[in-house]
Enzyme design. Structure first.
Site, short mmCIF file in Angstrom:
data_model
loop_
_atom_site.label_atom_id
_atom_site.label_comp_id
_atom_site.label_asym_id
_atom_site.label_seq_id
_atom_site.Cartn_x
_atom_site.Cartn_y
_atom_site.Cartn_z
N GLY A 42 29.54 -2.18 75.57
CA GLY A 42 30.09 -1.23 74.63
C GLY A 42 30.11 -1.69 73.19
O GLY A 42 29.95 -0.90 72.27
N GLU A 97 34.75 -5.74 69.55
CA GLU A 97 34.98 -4.89 70.73
C GLU A 97 34.81 -3.42 70.37
O GLU A 97 35.09 -3.02 69.24
CB GLU A 97 36.41 -5.10 71.25
N ASP A 98 34.42 -2.63 71.34
CA ASP A 98 34.35 -1.18 71.11
C ASP A 98 35.75 -0.57 71.09
O ASP A 98 36.09 0.23 70.23
CB ASP A 98 33.47 -0.48 72.16
N ASP A 101 42.28 -1.08 74.91
CA ASP A 101 43.07 -0.06 75.59
C ASP A 101 44.38 -0.71 76.07
O ASP A 101 45.31 -0.85 75.28
CB ASP A 101 42.20 0.47 76.75
N LYS A 129 43.47 1.91 71.07
CA LYS A 129 44.32 2.88 71.78
C LYS A 129 45.68 2.22 71.96
O LYS A 129 46.09 1.87 73.08
CB LYS A 129 43.72 3.17 73.15
N PHE A 150 40.43 9.83 76.78
CA PHE A 150 39.21 9.14 77.18
C PHE A 150 38.10 9.53 76.22
O PHE A 150 37.92 10.70 75.90
CB PHE A 150 38.83 9.48 78.63
N VAL A 151 37.39 8.53 75.72
CA VAL A 151 36.35 8.80 74.73
C VAL A 151 35.00 8.24 75.19
O VAL A 151 34.94 7.24 75.89
CB VAL A 151 36.72 8.19 73.35
P1 IMP Z 1 41.52 -2.86 78.34
O1 IMP Z 1 41.40 -4.16 79.09
O2 IMP Z 1 42.39 -1.88 79.08
O3 IMP Z 1 41.94 -3.02 76.91
O4 IMP Z 1 40.12 -2.16 78.46
C1 IMP Z 1 39.11 -2.34 77.57
C2 IMP Z 1 37.82 -1.77 78.17
O5 IMP Z 1 38.06 -0.57 78.92
C3 IMP Z 1 36.88 -1.39 77.06
O6 IMP Z 1 36.07 -2.47 76.66
C4 IMP Z 1 36.10 -0.25 77.69
O7 IMP Z 1 34.99 -0.76 78.42
C5 IMP Z 1 37.06 0.40 78.66
N1 IMP Z 1 37.70 1.62 78.08
C6 IMP Z 1 38.99 1.78 77.76
N2 IMP Z 1 39.22 3.03 77.28
C7 IMP Z 1 38.03 3.65 77.29
C8 IMP Z 1 37.61 4.99 76.89
O8 IMP Z 1 38.38 5.85 76.43
N3 IMP Z 1 36.28 5.26 77.04
C9 IMP Z 1 35.39 4.35 77.54
N4 IMP Z 1 35.73 3.11 77.91
C10 IMP Z 1 37.06 2.76 77.80
#
Ligand code: IMP
Ligand code: MG
Length: 194
Positions: A42, A97-98, A101, A129, A150-151
């Protein structure tokens, strides 16, 4: 009938914001040669644009990680699928990072990198987020504070699809989208050119 998705950040907004982030990073790292670590897949598209907005010598490297299942059930267990092939000891590292979350993936990654004793370690994420955060984590550089939706697009995927959408779209009806992941295909089947 409600649309499945709509544009949240258009390509021009993204371009402007990425340029601003590049400017800020340039100012902050002047006289240094940062190492940008992009997290596949991403983060790759964001890195490609961001690095060209940074007016400094820099290196780029890649890591790939996977998380087991949903954050809630996996409690942040993360596996490194591809590691850096460079030593970042005493280097100024910026993780690109993209999206952040829950923060579980990033927290794990930052722990791993911190053990390698970089001179500094910061994170730059296009989307934050923050409302969904489980672990405290505030990236130094944030493109947009993203609503709890969700994006997809601009590198962000659903089951590895839709990364090539030039705009970032928010999904309004996630259950409907999960049931029919082809729902956004009209955005990719030549409709743009028509
Ligand atoms: P975290 O560990 O929950 O912060 O998750 C981060 C990862 O979850 C990101 O690098 C994405 O691959 C995925 N992710 C979280 N939210 C989204 C979304 O809204 N769209 C697509 N991928 C997401
Ligand atoms: Mg993903």
């Amino acid at each position: 009938m409600m649309e499945v998705a709509s544009v949240l950040y258009g390509r021009e907004d993204i371009r402007r914001r990425v340029d601003e982030l590049g400017h800020t990073i340039t100012g902050d790292y002047v006289g240094r040669e940062p190492v940008m670590v992009s997290i596949l897949k991403g983060g790759a598209m964001f890195l490609a644009d961001l690095m060209r907005a940074v007016d400094l010598p820099l290196e780029t490297h890649f890591m790939a990680i996977s998380r087991y299942g949903d954050a809630e059930e996996s409690l942040g267990r993360v596996q490194i699928l591809l590691d850096l092939e460079t030593d970042v000891t005493d280097r100024h590292v910026i993780v690109v990072e993209d999206i952040v979350d829950t923060g579980l993936t990033s927290r794990y990654l930052l722990q791993v990198l911190r053990r390698r004793a970089p001179a500094s370690l910061e994170m730059c994420t296009l989307l934050d987020k923050s409302a969904r955060r489980i672990v405290p984590l505030s990236p130094r550089y944030v493109g947009f504070d993203c609503p709890d939706r969700f994006v997809v697009g601009y590198g962000l995927d659903f089951a590895d699809r839709y990364r090539n959408l030039p705009d970032i779209h928010q999904v309004h009806d996630l259950p409907a989208f999960r049931a029919d992941p082809d729902a956004l295909m009209p955005l990719l089947t030549g409709a743009r050119a028509a």
